[in-house]
Design an enzyme around this catalytic site. Structure first.
Site, PDB file in Angstrom:
ATOM      1  N   ASN A 145       0.934  -1.095   0.046  1.00 24.22           N
ATOM      2  CA  ASN A 145      -0.155   0.122  -0.062  1.00 24.22           C
ATOM      3  C   ASN A 145       0.845   1.270   0.049  1.00 24.22           C
ATOM      4  O   ASN A 145       1.524   1.352   1.066  1.00 24.22           O
ATOM      5  CB  ASN A 145      -0.821  -0.092   1.313  1.00 24.22           C
ATOM      6  CG  ASN A 145      -1.626   1.245   1.202  1.00 24.22           C
ATOM      7  OD1 ASN A 145      -1.894   2.191   0.507  1.00 24.22           O
ATOM      8  ND2 ASN A 145      -2.303   1.262   2.635  1.00 24.22           N
TER       9      ASN A 145
ATOM     10  N   LYS B 264       0.258   4.099  -0.447  1.00 20.28           N
ATOM     11  CA  LYS B 264      -0.535   5.555   0.179  1.00 20.28           C
ATOM     12  C   LYS B 264      -0.094   6.669  -1.007  1.00 20.28           C
ATOM     13  O   LYS B 264       0.079   6.366  -2.003  1.00 20.28           O
ATOM     14  CB  LYS B 264       0.109   5.791   1.457  1.00 20.28           C
ATOM     15  CG  LYS B 264      -0.009   4.497   2.501  1.00 20.28           C
ATOM     16  CD  LYS B 264      -0.098   4.941   3.882  1.00 20.28           C
ATOM     17  CE  LYS B 264      -0.243   3.544   4.548  1.00 20.28           C
ATOM     18  NZ  LYS B 264      -0.171   3.699   5.973  1.00 20.28           N
TER      19      LYS B 264
ATOM     20  N   HIS C 199      -9.603   1.783   4.798  1.00 21.61           N
ATOM     21  CA  HIS C 199      -8.522   1.840   5.530  1.00 21.61           C
ATOM     22  C   HIS C 199      -8.566   2.973   6.446  1.00 21.61           C
ATOM     23  O   HIS C 199      -9.406   3.884   6.394  1.00 21.61           O
ATOM     24  CB  HIS C 199      -7.376   2.344   4.493  1.00 21.61           C
ATOM     25  CG  HIS C 199      -6.019   2.261   5.146  1.00 21.61           C
ATOM     26  ND1 HIS C 199      -5.527   3.188   5.906  1.00 21.61           N
ATOM     27  CD2 HIS C 199      -4.929   1.296   5.165  1.00 21.61           C
ATOM     28  CE1 HIS C 199      -4.391   2.771   6.508  1.00 21.61           C
ATOM     29  NE2 HIS C 199      -3.953   1.905   5.699  1.00 21.61           N
TER      30      HIS C 199
ATOM     31  N   GLU D  76      -6.737   5.031   7.686  1.00 23.55           N
ATOM     32  CA  GLU D  76      -6.595   6.749   7.253  1.00 23.55           C
ATOM     33  C   GLU D  76      -7.796   7.170   6.615  1.00 23.55           C
ATOM     34  O   GLU D  76      -8.083   8.265   6.903  1.00 23.55           O
ATOM     35  CB  GLU D  76      -5.273   6.659   6.448  1.00 23.55           C
ATOM     36  CG  GLU D  76      -4.023   6.264   7.299  1.00 23.55           C
ATOM     37  CD  GLU D  76      -2.770   5.949   6.541  1.00 23.55           C
ATOM     38  OE1 GLU D  76      -2.711   5.992   5.334  1.00 23.55           O
ATOM     39  OE2 GLU D  76      -2.053   5.264   7.383  1.00 23.55           O
TER      40      GLU D  76
ATOM     41  N   GLU E  24      -5.656  -4.442  10.652  1.00 25.05           N
ATOM     42  CA  GLU E  24      -4.703  -3.438  10.837  1.00 25.05           C
ATOM     43  C   GLU E  24      -5.117  -2.759  12.016  1.00 25.05           C
ATOM     44  O   GLU E  24      -5.688  -1.677  12.007  1.00 25.05           O
ATOM     45  CB  GLU E  24      -4.814  -2.553   9.634  1.00 25.05           C
ATOM     46  CG  GLU E  24      -4.349  -3.267   8.412  1.00 25.05           C
ATOM     47  CD  GLU E  24      -3.945  -2.111   7.374  1.00 25.05           C
ATOM     48  OE1 GLU E  24      -2.562  -2.395   6.774  1.00 25.05           O
ATOM     49  OE2 GLU E  24      -4.600  -1.060   7.177  1.00 25.05           O
TER      50      GLU E  24
ATOM     51  N   GLY F 245       2.429   2.422  10.789  1.00 28.29           N
ATOM     52  CA  GLY F 245       3.378   3.351  10.596  1.00 28.29           C
ATOM     53  C   GLY F 245       4.011   3.793  11.779  1.00 28.29           C
ATOM     54  O   GLY F 245       4.616   4.686  12.034  1.00 28.29           O
TER      55      GLY F 245
ATOM     56  N   SER G 148       3.433  -1.928  10.225  1.00 24.97           N
ATOM     57  CA  SER G 148       4.565  -2.165  10.434  1.00 24.97           C
ATOM     58  C   SER G 148       5.449  -3.256   9.990  1.00 24.97           C
ATOM     59  O   SER G 148       6.225  -3.775  10.802  1.00 24.97           O
ATOM     60  CB  SER G 148       5.044  -1.651  11.866  1.00 24.97           C
ATOM     61  OG  SER G 148       4.477  -0.247  12.189  1.00 24.97           O
TER      62      SER G 148
HETATM   63  P1  PGA Z   1       2.605   0.338   7.600  1.00 25.09           P
HETATM   64  O1  PGA Z   1       1.128   0.791   6.747  1.00 25.09           O
HETATM   65  O2  PGA Z   1       3.230  -0.923   7.241  1.00 25.09           O
HETATM   66  O3  PGA Z   1       3.477   1.676   7.132  1.00 25.09           O
HETATM   67  O4  PGA Z   1       2.266   0.289   9.107  1.00 25.09           O
HETATM   68  C1  PGA Z   1       0.364  -0.216   6.940  1.00 25.09           C
HETATM   69  C2  PGA Z   1      -0.743   0.125   6.234  1.00 25.09           C
HETATM   70  O5  PGA Z   1      -1.363   1.184   6.559  1.00 25.09           O
HETATM   71  O6  PGA Z   1      -1.617  -0.659   5.393  1.00 25.09           O
END
Ligand code: PGA
Length: 256
Positions: A10, A12, A97, A99, A169, A175, A215
């Site tokens: 992903n 982003k 997601h 976010e 998640e 992140g 992460s």
């Molecule tokens: P990350 O993001 O691996 O940077 O923690 C995962 C995600 O938001 O899908």
């Protein structure tokens, strides 16, 4: 039931198209298509879809998007439909997601409509669910995820659900460099599957893929995806670097 593992990147809001093409070349060069047991997908910003379609298809990497709108067409300035994505060669789309829920006010109802639209098209949705730190701390993680699943899957038929990938998640792991421990992931994936069994039946639950995101790196990927309840990973930051993402696929693919 053997479910093929899925490693989905992903990106982003990262990379220009030139950088995206460079990534594709660097990711493929060491031989990404030798890893036959694992399905690989990269969910990229819309503007890169066209530039990546050929090179991804030739190397058996699935093209993915990070969002979609639920209407088919019309006066919806700035939005993109399932039909447009499918026509651009997209196979997977991330829906809900955290976010998007937090920063763009996506509601359970919108997520439900997006899932329905995806199942009415050729797209395979990756539905994101997960609790925040406070919910985890107060012992409400499963209750939160259960509620998100019920709302997202409302009136979704059983044929759709069999094409579903659920990405667990936990918000506190995204992140932050703080990966959930394998046991937390295994437990939640087993819970998600039991919830799908309760909402549908055992056959649908056995077909639904449940992956983990938060992460993930090459070391944690091996430990987390090593469990038979966990069918892969959704990878944010670590999917931006071709060598690191390659090593995640390699680590997962080398498991029995
Ligand atoms: P990350 O993001 O691996 O940077 O923690 C995962 C995600 O938001 O899908």
């Amino acid at each position: 039931m053997i479910r093929q593992k899925l490693i989905a990147g992903n990106w982003k809001m990262h990379k220009t198209t030139t950088q995206a093409i460079q990534f594709a070349n660097d990711f493929i060069a060491p031989g990404i298509n030798q890893f036959k047991k694992t399905e690989v997908c990269v969910c990229v910003p819309f503007v890169h879809l066209h530039a990546l379609e050929n090179i991804f298809t030739q190397n058996d990497i699935k093209l993915g998007a990070q969002n979609v709108y639920f209407e088919q067409e019309g006066a919806f300035t700035g939005e993109i439909s399932c039909g447009m994505l499918a026509d651009a060669g997209v196979k997977y789309v991330i829906v809900g997601h955290s976010e998007r829920r937090a920063l763009f006010a996506e509601t359970d109802d919108m997520i439900n409509k997006k899932l329905r639209a995806a199942f009415n098209s050729a797209l395979n949705p990756i539905l994101c669910v997960g609790e925040n730190l406070e919910q985890r701390g107060s012992g409400a993680a499963q209750e939160t995820v259960g509620r998100q699943l019920e709302a997202a899957l409302r009136d979704i038929g059983i044929t759709g659900v069999q094409r579903l990938t659920v990405a667990y998640e936990p918000i506190w792991a995204i992140g932050t460099g703080r990966t959930a421990i394998p046991n937390q992931v295994r437990e939640m994936c087993a819970f998600i599957r039991s919830k799908i069994e309760a909402l549908y039946d055992g056959r649908a639950a056995a077909k639904t893929r449940c992956i983990y995101g938060g992460s993930v790196n090459p070391v944690t990927a091996r430990d987390i995806v090593g469990n038979s309840d966990v069918d892969g990973a959704l990878v944010g930051g670590a999917s931006l670097k071709p060598d690191v993402f390659f090593n995640i696929v390699k680590a997962v693919n080398s498991q029995d």
